[in-house]
Design a protein around this motif. Structure first.
Motif, PDB file in Angstrom:
ATOM      1  N   GLY A 129      39.158  36.201  38.481  1.00  0.00           N
ATOM      2  CA  GLY A 129      40.504  36.201  37.920  1.00  0.00           C
ATOM      3  C   GLY A 129      41.372  37.295  38.519  1.00  0.00           C
ATOM      4  O   GLY A 129      42.492  37.051  38.958  1.00  0.00           O
ATOM      5  N   LEU A 130      40.815  38.513  38.576  1.00  0.00           N
ATOM      6  CA  LEU A 130      41.575  39.629  39.146  1.00  0.00           C
ATOM      7  C   LEU A 130      41.859  39.405  40.629  1.00  0.00           C
ATOM      8  O   LEU A 130      42.946  39.717  41.114  1.00  0.00           O
ATOM      9  N   SER A 131      40.886  38.862  41.343  1.00  0.00           N
ATOM     10  CA  SER A 131      41.094  38.577  42.761  1.00  0.00           C
ATOM     11  C   SER A 131      42.250  37.599  42.930  1.00  0.00           C
ATOM     12  O   SER A 131      43.103  37.780  43.796  1.00  0.00           O
ATOM     13  N   GLU A 141      49.452  31.239  34.901  1.00  0.00           N
ATOM     14  CA  GLU A 141      49.333  29.816  34.578  1.00  0.00           C
ATOM     15  C   GLU A 141      48.452  29.070  35.593  1.00  0.00           C
ATOM     16  O   GLU A 141      47.636  28.232  35.227  1.00  0.00           O
ATOM     17  N   GLU A 142      48.634  29.417  36.863  1.00  0.00           N
ATOM     18  CA  GLU A 142      47.809  28.784  37.905  1.00  0.00           C
ATOM     19  C   GLU A 142      46.333  29.148  37.735  1.00  0.00           C
ATOM     20  O   GLU A 142      45.451  28.311  37.933  1.00  0.00           O
ATOM     21  N   ILE A 143      46.084  30.404  37.365  1.00  0.00           N
ATOM     22  CA  ILE A 143      44.688  30.827  37.165  1.00  0.00           C
ATOM     23  C   ILE A 143      44.105  30.060  35.978  1.00  0.00           C
ATOM     24  O   ILE A 143      42.986  29.548  36.040  1.00  0.00           O
ATOM     25  N   ALA A 144      44.908  29.956  34.908  1.00  0.00           N
ATOM     26  CA  ALA A 144      44.452  29.224  33.727  1.00  0.00           C
ATOM     27  C   ALA A 144      44.153  27.777  34.099  1.00  0.00           C
ATOM     28  O   ALA A 144      43.163  27.196  33.649  1.00  0.00           O
ATOM     29  N   ASP A 145      44.980  27.209  34.943  1.00  0.00           N
ATOM     30  CA  ASP A 145      44.779  25.828  35.372  1.00  0.00           C
ATOM     31  C   ASP A 145      43.477  25.684  36.157  1.00  0.00           C
ATOM     32  O   ASP A 145      42.710  24.743  35.959  1.00  0.00           O
ATOM     33  N   ALA A 146      43.218  26.650  37.034  1.00  0.00           N
ATOM     34  CA  ALA A 146      41.997  26.597  37.843  1.00  0.00           C
ATOM     35  C   ALA A 146      40.748  26.718  36.979  1.00  0.00           C
ATOM     36  O   ALA A 146      39.722  26.114  37.265  1.00  0.00           O
ATOM     37  N   PHE A 147      40.833  27.523  35.909  1.00  0.00           N
ATOM     38  CA  PHE A 147      39.677  27.712  35.026  1.00  0.00           C
ATOM     39  C   PHE A 147      39.666  26.732  33.861  1.00  0.00           C
ATOM     40  O   PHE A 147      38.815  26.830  32.983  1.00  0.00           O
ATOM     41  N   THR A 149      41.661  26.571  31.322  1.00  0.00           N
ATOM     42  CA  THR A 149      41.826  27.235  30.038  1.00  0.00           C
ATOM     43  C   THR A 149      43.307  27.588  29.876  1.00  0.00           C
ATOM     44  O   THR A 149      44.132  27.113  30.651  1.00  0.00           O
ATOM     45  N   ASN A 150      43.653  28.402  28.852  1.00  0.00           N
ATOM     46  CA  ASN A 150      45.073  28.692  28.664  1.00  0.00           C
ATOM     47  C   ASN A 150      45.425  30.123  29.072  1.00  0.00           C
ATOM     48  O   ASN A 150      44.556  30.946  29.340  1.00  0.00           O
ATOM     49  N   LYS A 151      46.735  30.382  29.098  1.00  0.00           N
ATOM     50  CA  LYS A 151      47.227  31.667  29.601  1.00  0.00           C
ATOM     51  C   LYS A 151      46.717  32.853  28.790  1.00  0.00           C
ATOM     52  O   LYS A 151      46.423  33.912  29.338  1.00  0.00           O
ATOM     53  N   GLU A 152      46.627  32.665  27.449  1.00  0.00           N
ATOM     54  CA  GLU A 152      46.204  33.777  26.581  1.00  0.00           C
ATOM     55  C   GLU A 152      44.800  34.245  26.966  1.00  0.00           C
ATOM     56  O   GLU A 152      44.537  35.448  27.034  1.00  0.00           O
ATOM     57  N   VAL A 153      43.924  33.263  27.203  1.00  0.00           N
ATOM     58  CA  VAL A 153      42.543  33.602  27.550  1.00  0.00           C
ATOM     59  C   VAL A 153      42.512  34.403  28.852  1.00  0.00           C
ATOM     60  O   VAL A 153      41.842  35.439  28.948  1.00  0.00           O
ATOM     61  N   ILE A 154      43.275  33.949  29.827  1.00  0.00           N
ATOM     62  CA  ILE A 154      43.290  34.635  31.130  1.00  0.00           C
ATOM     63  C   ILE A 154      43.899  36.028  30.989  1.00  0.00           C
ATOM     64  O   ILE A 154      43.352  37.012  31.500  1.00  0.00           O
ATOM     65  N   ASN A 155      45.016  36.112  30.260  1.00  0.00           N
ATOM     66  CA  ASN A 155      45.648  37.420  30.058  1.00  0.00           C
ATOM     67  C   ASN A 155      44.682  38.420  29.437  1.00  0.00           C
ATOM     68  O   ASN A 155      44.584  39.557  29.873  1.00  0.00           O
ATOM     69  N   LYS A 156      43.984  37.968  28.406  1.00  0.00           N
ATOM     70  CA  LYS A 156      43.027  38.839  27.727  1.00  0.00           C
ATOM     71  C   LYS A 156      41.921  39.260  28.679  1.00  0.00           C
ATOM     72  O   LYS A 156      41.527  40.428  28.732  1.00  0.00           O
ATOM     73  N   ARG A 160      41.203  43.126  29.782  1.00  0.00           N
ATOM     74  CA  ARG A 160      39.934  43.803  29.504  1.00  0.00           C
ATOM     75  C   ARG A 160      39.269  44.287  30.785  1.00  0.00           C
ATOM     76  O   ARG A 160      38.712  45.381  30.841  1.00  0.00           O
ATOM     77  N   ALA A 161      39.338  43.451  31.818  1.00  0.00           N
ATOM     78  CA  ALA A 161      38.709  43.823  33.094  1.00  0.00           C
ATOM     79  C   ALA A 161      39.363  45.078  33.666  1.00  0.00           C
ATOM     80  O   ALA A 161      38.681  45.987  34.138  1.00  0.00           O
ATOM     81  N   LYS A 162      40.699  45.140  33.580  1.00  0.00           N
ATOM     82  CA  LYS A 162      41.399  46.308  34.116  1.00  0.00           C
ATOM     83  C   LYS A 162      41.057  47.563  33.318  1.00  0.00           C
ATOM     84  O   LYS A 162      40.874  48.643  33.874  1.00  0.00           O
ATOM     85  N   GLU A 163      40.992  47.394  31.978  1.00  0.00           N
ATOM     86  CA  GLU A 163      40.594  48.520  31.118  1.00  0.00           C
ATOM     87  C   GLU A 163      39.229  49.055  31.534  1.00  0.00           C
ATOM     88  O   GLU A 163      39.031  50.256  31.664  1.00  0.00           O
ATOM     89  N   LYS A 164      38.306  48.120  31.735  1.00  0.00           N
ATOM     90  CA  LYS A 164      36.938  48.488  32.079  1.00  0.00           C
ATOM     91  C   LYS A 164      36.900  49.244  33.410  1.00  0.00           C
ATOM     92  O   LYS A 164      36.251  50.287  33.532  1.00  0.00           O
ATOM     93  N   LEU A 165      37.631  48.729  34.394  1.00  0.00           N
ATOM     94  CA  LEU A 165      37.657  49.383  35.705  1.00  0.00           C
ATOM     95  C   LEU A 165      38.254  50.788  35.598  1.00  0.00           C
ATOM     96  O   LEU A 165      37.833  51.717  36.281  1.00  0.00           O
TER      97      LEU A 165
END
Lengths: 407, 119
Positions: A129-131, A141-147, A149-156, A160-165
């Protein structure tokens, strides 16, 4: 191109460069600021270009504006840090406001960013997702489409990934010479999954799917072009993707439905990509380590040769024998059994197929149906009926029905 | 699932017993098809073939260039497999293609971890 076409195009190619350079300059903990500045630059572009038309050199314009925005931000930050929060320790680095937008620094920053977002401390899907967001300039939206799923899920997920990094204090830099092989494994795995996401995804959106594949190949090209990351396994992955991508136009019909290998129009195979695949496969043989990408590239090479020879199937079988010892997957087990039928005999392959414990996989019954077709038509039909019942998509069901009708 | 080692022993020294390059290629294919079949069931854990070179270290600092001068049956390779019991592991061992050669053997041993009681 007018500015309405040119901006999305430039966003796709330049957003990642601006983000990478700024984030590298500011440090990974300010990744979001880098993203904001890059987005803001494009906002300014659409306002200004809409009024005055695009400038003569749009890319240079974008670099200039983003560099100025970054500079302003640093100056404001500096004021804040000196006047408002003098306790905050300030690095000498921050005094230099200029942003280095040289071609070399743009390439280096993206490459280093690739290692940062593919850090093993975050989950694989977050790495992808980050890549897509930071290195490929994909919209949420495009990422959500590829996975699917919806935008909220991708945003979250990205948040979280950025927080972790940030928590792990990940730096935007190339790993040391000693760590590079290991870290490269995760980067390659992400590129490989990104490619597969496009190649095998059940999303019907052909354009997005093709772009995922092309982006994966572009990221891998950056690794090939850098001396310290140009390793045999990187070339092997590049080769594998070229061979697969050569069939991209042949394996999907106008409606985005899959065209089976046997039914593909060979004239639609891309000869240029096949020859590129050969070039990278050759480059991949420089070491003595055989990665799973080498084995898969070897299989993909034989699949670019349409004629059915004993040699072809024997080679594919042996490559699958080795691949399965390196890494098991149900699909490799099924493909290996098919190759066994072609290289040795259907009878032997049926015996081996019956030992595979893949009763919930419709490809398993499809394989058995194919293997029995030459020996026992009743059994072939029984298996194809099971495959039909298990198939999930309408186009899969139709393909199986065609096979049943042909018996 | 339990893990088992299959030790493959064959005569790799006697000149008469050496296969021709064509035979060798056929034997290797049979061997790889056999291992591939185990791996396709997701039962392959690891293992490898062994070269004929080696050394044997014994008590009192005695070192010899391998056991090969003393016994005809040398370990040519080993693989580790996953199996639910001895019976399933025996099926893998029985179908090993090196058993087509007279005098060759496959020894099947269950792996006992140091943490196990070794039932």
């Amino acid at each position: 191109m007018n500015h309405q076409e040119i901006i999305p195009h430039l966003f796709r190619t330049e957003y990642r460069k601006i983000v990478s350079v700024i984030a590298k300059r500011f440090g990974f903990e300010h990744l979001e600021i880098a993203e904001d500045i890059a987005s803001d630059t494009f906002l300014t572009a659409s306002q200004s270009w809409g009024l005055n038309g695009p400038p003569e050199n749009p890319t240079a314009w974008l670099y200039n504006v983003s560099a100025n925005k970054a500079k302003n931000y640093l100056q404001r930050l500096n004021v804040f840090e000196q006047k408002i929060a003098p306790a905050i320790e300030q690095t000498n680095d921050l005094v230099n406001y200029e942003l280095d937008m040289s071609p070399q620094n743009i390439i280096d920053s993206q490459l280093q960013m690739m290692f940062a977002v593919c850090h093993p401390c975050i989950a694989t899907e977050a790495q992808i997702g980050l890549s897509l967001r930071i290195l490929c300039g994909f919209g949420i939206e495009e990422i959500a489409d590829a996975f699917l799923t919806n935008k909220e899920v991708i945003n979250k997920r990205l948040y979280r990934a950025k927080e972790k990094l940030r928590e792990e204090n990940i730096k935007i830099e190339l790993p040391s010479e000693g760590d590079i092989e290991e870290r490269l494994d995760t980067v390659l795995a992400t590129i490989y999954l990104l490619f597969n996401e496009g190649y095998y995804s059940i999303s019907q959106n052909k354009t997005v799917r093709k772009e995922l594949c092309l982006e994966a190949m572009r990221l891998c090209t950056m690794l090939v072009e850098n001396r310290s990351t140009n390793k045999p396994q990187v070339n092997a992955l590049m080769s594998l993707m070229c061979f697969h991508a050569s069939r991209f136009d042949a394996r999907m019909d106008k409606n985005g439905h899959l065209v089976l290998y046997e039914e593909q129009d060979v004239n639609l195979w891309n000869a240029d990509l096949i020859s590129k695949g050969g070039y990278f496969l050759h480059a991949a043989t420089s070491g003595n380590k055989v990665s799973k990408y080498h084995l898969e590239a070897g299989i993909a090479y034989w699949n670019t040769r349409k004629e059915d020879t004993k040699e072809k199937w024997e080679n594919i079988l042996q490559l699958y024998n080795r691949l399965l010892q390196t890494e098991y997957s149900p699909i490799a087990a099924l493909n290996r059994t098919y190759a066994l039928a072609r290289a040795n005999s259907s009878q032997q392959a049926i015996v081996e197929a019956e030992k595979l414990d893949l009763q919930d996989n419709h490809f398993y019954f499809l394989l058995l149906g194919d293997l029995y077709a030459a020996v026992d038509k009743t059994k072939a039909k029984e298996n194809l009926a099971k495959a039909y019942a298990l198939a999930k998509t309408e186009s899969d069901k139709q393909a199986i029905q065609r096979k049943i009708d042909r018996l | 699932m339990e893990e088992y080692v299959l030790l493959m022993r064959l005569d790799i020294l006697t000149k008469d017993a050496q296969p021709s390059p064509e035979q060798m290629q056929e034997y290797m294919k049979q061997y790889h098809d056999w291992v591939g079949g185990i791996a396709a069931q997701n039962k392959f854990v690891g293992g490898t073939g062994l070269s004929t070179e080696g050394r044997v270290f014994k008590h009192d600092n005695v070192v010899t260039d391998g056991p090969f001068a003393e016994i005809k049956e040398s370990i040519a390779g080993f693989i580790t497999v996953r199996a639910k019991d001895f019976d399933e592991a025996s099926k893998f061992a029985k179908s090993c293609p090196i058993l087509n050669g007279p005098g060759n053997t496959v020894e099947l041993r269950k792996i006992v971890s140091v943490h196990d009681k070794g039932d």
